[in-house]
Structures are given as structure tokens and as C-alpha cells.
Write a protein that holds these residues in place. Structure first.
Motif, PDB file in Angstrom:
ATOM      1  N   UNK A  13     -30.401 -30.387  89.104  1.00  0.00           N
ATOM      2  CA  UNK A  13     -31.719 -29.759  89.167  1.00  0.00           C
ATOM      3  C   UNK A  13     -32.722 -30.574  89.983  1.00  0.00           C
ATOM      4  N   UNK A  14     -32.542 -31.904  90.013  1.00  0.00           N
ATOM      5  CA  UNK A  14     -33.535 -32.764  90.674  1.00  0.00           C
ATOM      6  C   UNK A  14     -32.949 -33.559  91.837  1.00  0.00           C
ATOM      7  N   UNK A  15     -31.689 -33.331  92.179  1.00  0.00           N
ATOM      8  CA  UNK A  15     -31.073 -34.048  93.290  1.00  0.00           C
ATOM      9  C   UNK A  15     -30.373 -33.052  94.208  1.00  0.00           C
ATOM     10  N   UNK A  54     -24.238 -34.380  84.778  1.00  0.00           N
ATOM     11  CA  UNK A  54     -25.361 -34.430  85.702  1.00  0.00           C
ATOM     12  C   UNK A  54     -25.062 -35.359  86.876  1.00  0.00           C
ATOM     13  N   UNK A  55     -25.543 -34.963  88.054  1.00  0.00           N
ATOM     14  CA  UNK A  55     -25.427 -35.821  89.233  1.00  0.00           C
ATOM     15  C   UNK A  55     -26.503 -36.907  89.260  1.00  0.00           C
ATOM     16  N   UNK A  56     -27.455 -36.868  88.359  1.00  0.00           N
ATOM     17  CA  UNK A  56     -28.491 -37.904  88.336  1.00  0.00           C
ATOM     18  C   UNK A  56     -27.897 -39.279  88.119  1.00  0.00           C
ATOM     19  N   UNK A  61     -33.537 -39.162  87.150  1.00  0.00           N
ATOM     20  CA  UNK A  61     -32.926 -38.091  87.935  1.00  0.00           C
ATOM     21  C   UNK A  61     -32.214 -37.052  87.063  1.00  0.00           C
ATOM     22  N   UNK A  62     -31.747 -37.470  85.893  1.00  0.00           N
ATOM     23  CA  UNK A  62     -31.014 -36.550  85.012  1.00  0.00           C
ATOM     24  C   UNK A  62     -31.939 -35.758  84.079  1.00  0.00           C
ATOM     25  N   UNK A  63     -33.207 -36.115  84.040  1.00  0.00           N
ATOM     26  CA  UNK A  63     -34.125 -35.521  83.069  1.00  0.00           C
ATOM     27  C   UNK A  63     -34.171 -34.000  83.170  1.00  0.00           C
TER      28      UNK A  63
END
Length: 233
Positions: A13-15, A54-56, A61-63
Motif C-alpha cells: 500500500x505504501x511502497x 507486506x513489502x514494507x 512502510x508496513x503500517x
């Protein structure tokens, strides 16, 4: 109330981490996960997520990925995958959940959980391509065996009549057999082994069905078309 499993969500979602290299099934995969999860999993259900969540690379980054998971129905139990670089100590991971208000999420790590009279056990497992040439790899492998046995012992201590073992890596793949992990599962009376990790071309060598008295099931996202797999109702 039902028990489900799904591995290799690879949320991003964030990366910026596209999964298209693994084939067309991964097109819009995060939308597929949410839609198909919500179609079958209810708030009273339990779902074990078999790693690569997650890729975070850290909690920051995983939040957003955990926020998505928290919104999805069911009690989520997460074990570690090889790409879960955000993974930390249990105390830090639980504090991360508490500080962000993420609910109905737990971690499978040196412990077990229950679903009725079934003990839910597991650990990451071991990479089937490894040959133990490096001493460091041998140490990591032995640590995984200890974690798996700790989880199985916890299920014994809790008095569960049956045990399901969740792994990220397959303990059997093509001509590979991880004898030590298989022996532990047999020693502690595991009846089902649910695993992930395999994608794309590697799926052709996946092993499913009965082996050595244990039922094996692959639940990696693209293999099951990103729909949670029903294990028990």
C-alpha cells in the motif's frame, strides 16, 4: 465460525513493488484479496496468513498494509515469510499493533493458537533451495527447528487433540524433502501442513495431498486466486 488460510499477500500500500513479473494473475491483486476475503471471511472466523504479508521493510512502510489487514474481517494470525523484513521481536510487533489501534491480529512465533480442539502451530520453515554449505545457514535452520518444536510443544501443553502446522516454505517440493521438519511434524502428530511461498512456474512442482500421513495444502495467493482457503468449519 470457520478456519481459513492464505499466504503471500505481498501487500504494498505504501511502497512501489509491482508483482506483475509473476504473471497476469497478479494484476490488481490487492483489490482481489480484499474482495474475495470479504466474500467468505466473517468477523467470527480465524484466518492464518502464511508469510510474505507486506513489502514494507520496517513498521513505517508496513503500517498502511496492517491498516488494511485490520479492516478486514476475522482474527488474523500471521507467521513470518522470507520477504517480511518488517518482522521484529514479539514485544515490538505487539507494541506496533497497540500504538496504531490495529485489532484482531496476532503473530505465530514460538507459540500456538487454538481453533476448537485444533492447535495452530508453525514457523517460517526452511528454503528448499538451500544445501547448508554455509555454517550460518545451518544455524538459521536449527533455529527454525527449535521454533517449530516450541510451537508444537505449546499445543501439546494446551491439550489440543489435533495439530495443524503452518509454514511459509514448503517442507516437500519436487525432489526436496526437509527430513527434520517432516520428522518433527510426525513426532507431534500433525495431521495437516499448510504452506505458501511458491509462485508462477514453481507451482508445477508443488506437493499437495497425503504424504507420510500428513495432508499438505498450498495456499500461496496466486495459486488459490487470492481467495482464503477453508480448512475447517
Amino acid at each position: 465460525m470457520a478456519l481459513y488460510a492464505l499466504a503471500d499477500l505481498h501487500l504494498a500500500c505504501a511502497v512501489d513493488k509491482p508483482m506483475d513479473v509473476f504473471g497476469g494473475r497478479w494484476q490488481d491483486y490487492m483489490e482481489k484479496i480484499q474482495k474475495r476475503w470479504q466474500a467468505v471471511v466473517s468477523a467470527e472466523d480465524t484466518i492464518v496468513i502464511g508469510g510474505d504479508v507486506s513489502w514494507g521493510i520496517d513498521f513505517r512502510e508496513a503500517k498502511a498494509d496492517f491498516a488494511l489487514l485490520s479492516r478486514l474481517p476475522g482474527h488474523k494470525i500471521i507467521l513470518k515469510g522470507n520477504h517480511d523484513l518488517w518482522w521484529d521481536t514479539m514485544s515490538k510487533m505487539r507494541r506496533f499493533l497497540d500504538e496504531n489501534g490495529f485489532q484482531h491480529i496476532d503473530f505465530l512465533h514460538n507459540n500456538c493458537y487454538g481453533y476448537g480442539d485444533i492447535g495452530l502451530c508453525g514457523t517460517r520453515g526452511w528454503f528448499y533451495e538451500e544445501d547448508f554449505k554455509q555454517q550460518h545457514d545451518e544455524k538459521v535452520f536449527r533455529r527454525e527447528l527449535l521454533r517449530l518444536e516450541a510451537s508444537l510443544k505449546a499445543a501439546d501443553a494446551a491439550g489440543y487433540r489435533e495439530k495443524y502446522c503452518f509454514l511459509h516454505y514448503p517442507p516437500i517440493y519436487a525432489n526436496f524433502r526437509c527430513g527434520e521438519i517432516l520428522a518433527l511434524m510426525q513426532q507431534y502428530g500433525v495431521t495437516r501442513c499448510i504452506y505458501g511461498h511458491l509462485h508462477s512456474d514453481s507451482l508445477r512442482w508443488a506437493v499437495e495431498g497425503m504424504q507420510d500421513g500428513i495432508a499438505f495444502t498450498l495456499v500461496s495467493g496466486d495459486h488459490v486466486d487470492f481467495s482464503p482457503v477453508l480448512l475447517k468449519k
